[in-house]
Design an enzyme around this catalytic site. Structure first.
Site, PDB file in Angstrom:
ATOM      1  CD  GLU A   1      -7.546   3.383   0.560  1.00 18.74           C
ATOM      2  OE1 GLU A   1      -6.531   2.714   0.813  1.00 18.74           O
ATOM      3  OE2 GLU A   1      -7.939   3.606  -0.603  1.00 18.74           O
TER       4      GLU A   1
ATOM      5  CE  LYS B   1      -3.471  -2.414  -0.307  1.00 21.15           C
ATOM      6  NZ  LYS B   1      -3.275  -2.470  -1.735  1.00 21.15           N
TER       7      LYS B   1
ATOM      8  CG  HIS C   1      -4.704  -0.787   4.093  1.00 19.08           C
ATOM      9  ND1 HIS C   1      -4.998  -0.228   2.855  1.00 19.08           N
ATOM     10  CD2 HIS C   1      -3.919   0.117   4.727  1.00 19.08           C
ATOM     11  CE1 HIS C   1      -4.421   0.952   2.758  1.00 19.08           C
ATOM     12  NE2 HIS C   1      -3.751   1.187   3.874  1.00 19.08           N
ATOM     13  CG  ASN C   2      -7.165  -1.490  -0.179  1.00 22.82           C
ATOM     14  OD1 ASN C   2      -6.152  -1.318   0.485  1.00 22.82           O
ATOM     15  ND2 ASN C   2      -7.132  -1.571  -1.481  1.00 22.82           N
TER      16      ASN C   2
ATOM     17  CB  SER D   1      -0.918   0.054   1.222  1.00 22.81           C
ATOM     18  OG  SER D   1      -1.654   1.267   1.194  1.00 22.81           O
TER      19      SER D   1
HETATM   20  P1  NDP Z   1      -1.638  -2.455 -13.818  1.00 20.29           P
HETATM   21  O1  NDP Z   1      -2.544  -3.075 -12.828  1.00 20.29           O
HETATM   22  O2  NDP Z   1      -2.179  -1.454 -14.746  1.00 20.29           O
HETATM   23  O3  NDP Z   1      -0.958  -3.661 -14.675  1.00 20.29           O
HETATM   24  C1  NDP Z   1      -0.142  -3.400 -15.783  1.00 20.29           C
HETATM   25  C2  NDP Z   1       1.002  -4.389 -15.823  1.00 20.29           C
HETATM   26  O4  NDP Z   1       0.508  -5.734 -15.917  1.00 20.29           O
HETATM   27  C3  NDP Z   1       1.879  -4.156 -17.037  1.00 20.29           C
HETATM   28  O5  NDP Z   1       3.217  -4.395 -16.678  1.00 20.29           O
HETATM   29  C4  NDP Z   1       1.370  -5.214 -18.012  1.00 20.29           C
HETATM   30  O6  NDP Z   1       2.309  -5.579 -18.979  1.00 20.29           O
HETATM   31  C5  NDP Z   1       1.116  -6.349 -17.062  1.00 20.29           C
HETATM   32  N1  NDP Z   1       0.213  -7.358 -17.603  1.00 20.29           N
HETATM   33  C6  NDP Z   1      -1.117  -7.252 -17.799  1.00 20.29           C
HETATM   34  N2  NDP Z   1      -1.619  -8.398 -18.301  1.00 20.29           N
HETATM   35  C7  NDP Z   1      -0.583  -9.253 -18.411  1.00 20.29           C
HETATM   36  C8  NDP Z   1      -0.463 -10.607 -18.866  1.00 20.29           C
HETATM   37  N3  NDP Z   1      -1.529 -11.307 -19.271  1.00 20.29           N
HETATM   38  N4  NDP Z   1       0.763 -11.174 -18.838  1.00 20.29           N
HETATM   39  C9  NDP Z   1       1.827 -10.487 -18.419  1.00 20.29           C
HETATM   40  N5  NDP Z   1       1.775  -9.203 -17.966  1.00 20.29           N
HETATM   41  C10 NDP Z   1       0.588  -8.597 -17.973  1.00 20.29           C
HETATM   42  O7  NDP Z   1      -0.321  -1.846 -13.113  1.00 20.29           O
HETATM   43  P2  NDP Z   1      -0.120  -1.109 -11.707  1.00 20.29           P
HETATM   44  O8  NDP Z   1       1.334  -0.827 -11.644  1.00 20.29           O
HETATM   45  O9  NDP Z   1      -1.075  -0.007 -11.506  1.00 20.29           O
HETATM   46  O10 NDP Z   1      -0.474  -2.223 -10.628  1.00 20.29           O
HETATM   47  C11 NDP Z   1       0.205  -3.460 -10.541  1.00 20.29           C
HETATM   48  C12 NDP Z   1      -0.436  -4.288  -9.437  1.00 20.29           C
HETATM   49  O11 NDP Z   1      -0.280  -3.598  -8.193  1.00 20.29           O
HETATM   50  C13 NDP Z   1      -1.934  -4.503  -9.620  1.00 20.29           C
HETATM   51  O12 NDP Z   1      -2.268  -5.790  -9.177  1.00 20.29           O
HETATM   52  C14 NDP Z   1      -2.551  -3.465  -8.722  1.00 20.29           C
HETATM   53  O13 NDP Z   1      -3.827  -3.841  -8.275  1.00 20.29           O
HETATM   54  C15 NDP Z   1      -1.535  -3.438  -7.588  1.00 20.29           C
HETATM   55  N6  NDP Z   1      -1.487  -2.191  -6.820  1.00 20.29           N
HETATM   56  C16 NDP Z   1      -1.605  -0.974  -7.426  1.00 20.29           C
HETATM   57  C17 NDP Z   1      -1.553   0.201  -6.700  1.00 20.29           C
HETATM   58  C18 NDP Z   1      -1.644   1.509  -7.390  1.00 20.29           C
HETATM   59  O14 NDP Z   1      -1.675   2.526  -6.681  1.00 20.29           O
HETATM   60  N7  NDP Z   1      -1.680   1.552  -8.700  1.00 20.29           N
HETATM   61  C19 NDP Z   1      -1.372   0.172  -5.233  1.00 20.29           C
HETATM   62  C20 NDP Z   1      -1.183  -1.138  -4.705  1.00 20.29           C
HETATM   63  C21 NDP Z   1      -1.257  -2.260  -5.472  1.00 20.29           C
HETATM   64  P3  NDP Z   1       2.370  -4.802 -20.413  1.00 20.29           P
HETATM   65  O15 NDP Z   1       3.226  -3.609 -20.190  1.00 20.29           O
HETATM   66  O16 NDP Z   1       2.994  -5.791 -21.325  1.00 20.29           O
HETATM   67  O17 NDP Z   1       0.950  -4.468 -20.794  1.00 20.29           O
END
Ligand code: NDP
Length: 477
Positions: A190, A183, A186-187, A128
């Site tokens: 939140e 987690k 936590h949300n 988080s």
């Molecule tokens: P996203 O959730 O938008 O995910 C994008 C990433 O996932 C890219 O690297 C993409 O690769 C990859 N991806 C998607 N589909 C596939 C697949 N089938 N095979 C391989 N790779 C894949 O990114 P975030 O950085 O926002 O979040 C990452 C994780 O962290 C998520 O689970 C999210 O819920 C969690 N999270 C996010 C927070 C936030 O504030 N954003 C906070 C805490 C947790 P490509 O570049 O090739 O498309």
């Protein structure tokens, strides 16, 4: 080259986590499905530390020292399974897959079990703090085996946020899905915190007649006291922001329809399954969905409401103090409910979660970080088997001192027609817990009447049924 840790999935979160590891002196292997992102990361931030860019899964796995530690930071759900399917066959017993995405804990339990059969440690890890936290220090909630935590823990401690006393905001929550469960709650908390703050704002605006900039100042003052927290701080920032295009308060030009990604909803769904009353979190989720029903709201505009008269200036200032009391009291209740859910999950799945340690790691890095969490940690440190936060003497005294003002705020809200589902649900929970007798006895009578569901008596052991359709004598069930 051999990297101590690898990160696959280089969107905002993965990229910043990888940089955080590198800045802390770890050699980091980086990989992304679309290789252009991997190259971009190394080009832009390669100077920050030691990165090994891997184009293929095989290259990525080969770059990691054994036992391998592979952080997966991809979209939660099926993409996580796809990545596991791709990497697991390349790994060896003792290696670790650390899923830092927002996975549902039930998925984490399934994945952990499947990979355990292959000798791979699957470490479902809550992270988080958003992108800023990922880069500069998030609050980290790992689950998985104790064995994996032995070597992974110290690395996570390095990259995590630090609480005011310097302690790292990371703890081994418990086996398999414990981290993602923590987690999730936590949300949920939140959501409740945000809803309570929103209600406080609505009351100050509508009942007290303050303008957003004035309310921002009130929140800034509150932020120097017991409500000191990240969410109160950013609330003041948002409220004082003026829209450049119109010159109006920003909060007045944003559509009043709140969105959600689902972790709050999960918290409520799981609470229903576990039988834990998380009414404050549920009201927060429902308040967001209600706000989004524009057609329903449009059709209801003409419904009758009370004739409201805003308060005078001196009354308004006194009212603001009462709202602070109501907000604080309601916040105590939300955390009471959230920690109850963690306890219930821990009991259900045998996780043995240390609630005091959870409160401690939420003091820094995460969205609900607050001075208040130090108090919760102290309450559980003083008594690990505390039946409820409200049974802690300190919290009981504070909420007792706040209750008159809390009730007064809800009277004003009711009279002026301001919806306060969070404040109201919290007070109802408080009053229900305090009650000598609840009307649940009547509910039991009704259930026995129409469905012969039986009841227990206050004065004798056993279950009983009354012959409602007959002579109304009582028989043992
Ligand atoms: P996203 O959730 O938008 O995910 C994008 C990433 O996932 C890219 O690297 C993409 O690769 C990859 N991806 C998607 N589909 C596939 C697949 N089938 N095979 C391989 N790779 C894949 O990114 P975030 O950085 O926002 O979040 C990452 C994780 O962290 C998520 O689970 C999210 O819920 C969690 N999270 C996010 C927070 C936030 O504030 N954003 C906070 C805490 C947790 P490509 O570049 O090739 O498309």
């Amino acid at each position: 080259t051999s990297a101590q840790i690898g990160v696959t999935g280089l969107a905002v979160m993965g990229r910043n986590l990888a940089r955080n590891f590198a800045r802390n002196g770890f050699a980091v292997a980086v990989h992304n499905r679309t290789a252009a992102k991997t190259r971009a990361l190394v080009e832009e931030f390669g100077h920050e530390g030691s990165f090994v860019a891997a184009e293929s899964a095989e290259e990525f796995v080969a770059a990691l020292e054994r036992p391998r530690r592979l952080v997966v930071m991809v979209k939660a759900g099926e993409p996580t399974d796809a990545v596991i399917r791709e990497f697991a066959p390349l790994l060896e017993p003792g290696d670790m897959i650390i899923d830092g995405g927002n996975a549902h804990f039930a998925d984490t339990r399934r994945r952990e079990q499947e990979l355990r059969e292959q000798g791979i440690h699957f470490v479902g890890t809550g992270v988080s703090g958003g992108e800023e936290g990922a880069l500069n220090g998030p609050s980290i909630m790992p689950g998985g085996s104790a064995e994996s935590y032995a070597t992974l823990g110290p690395m996570l401690e390095k990259i995590s946020a630090k609480a005011a006393d310097g302690s790292p905001c990371v703890t081994h929550c418990g086996p398999d899905g414990a981290g993602h469960f923590v987690k999730m709650v936590h949300n949920g908390i939140e959501y409740a915190d945000m809803q309570l703050i929103a209600e406080a704002y609505h009351l100050l605006r509508t009942v007290a007649g303050y303008e957003p900039a004035q309310i921002a100042d009130i929140f800034r003052t509150w932020n120097t006291g017991r409500l000191d927290s990240y969410l109160i701080e950013i609330t003041a920032e948002v409220l004082s922001h003026v829209d450049a295009a119109t010159g109006k308060p920003f909060v007045d030009v944003v559509q009043d329809q709140a969105e959600q990604k689902g972790t709050g909803r999960w918290t409520v769904q799981i609470a229903l399954d576990l039988g834990v009353p998380v009414s404050g979190i549920a009201e927060a989720v429902f308040a967001r969905s209600l706000s989004g029903h524009s057609e329903l709201r449009e059709a209801s505009r003409d419904l009758a409401g009370p004739k409201a008269a805003a308060l005078g200036e001196t009354e308004a200032a006194a009212f603001a103090d009462q709202v602070e009391q109501a907000l604080y009291a309601s916040k105590i209740v939300s955390y009471t409910q959230g920690f109850h859910e963690i306890q219930a999950g821990s009991d259900e799945y045998g996780w043995n979660i240390d609630l005091g340690a959870v409160a401690a790691i939420w003091r820094g890095g995460c969205i609900i970080r607050a001075a208040f969490l130090d108090r919760i940690r102290a309450a559980y440190d003083a008594r690990a088997d505390l039946p409820s936060l409200l049974s802690d003497k300190g919290f009981a005294e504070e909420i007792g001192a706040a209750q008159d003002d809390w009730r007064a705020v809800l009277v004003a809200a009711t009279q002026q027609g301001v919806p306060t589902p969070g404040f109201s649900a919290a007070l109802a929970y408080y009053d229900a817990l305090r009650a000598e007798r609840l009307p649940a006895a009547l509910t039991q009578g009704q259930r026995d009447y129409f469905g012969a569901h039986t009841y227990r008596r206050t004065d004798r052991e056993g279950s009983f049924h009354t012959l409602w359709g007959g002579d109304r004598s009582e028989v043992p069930a």
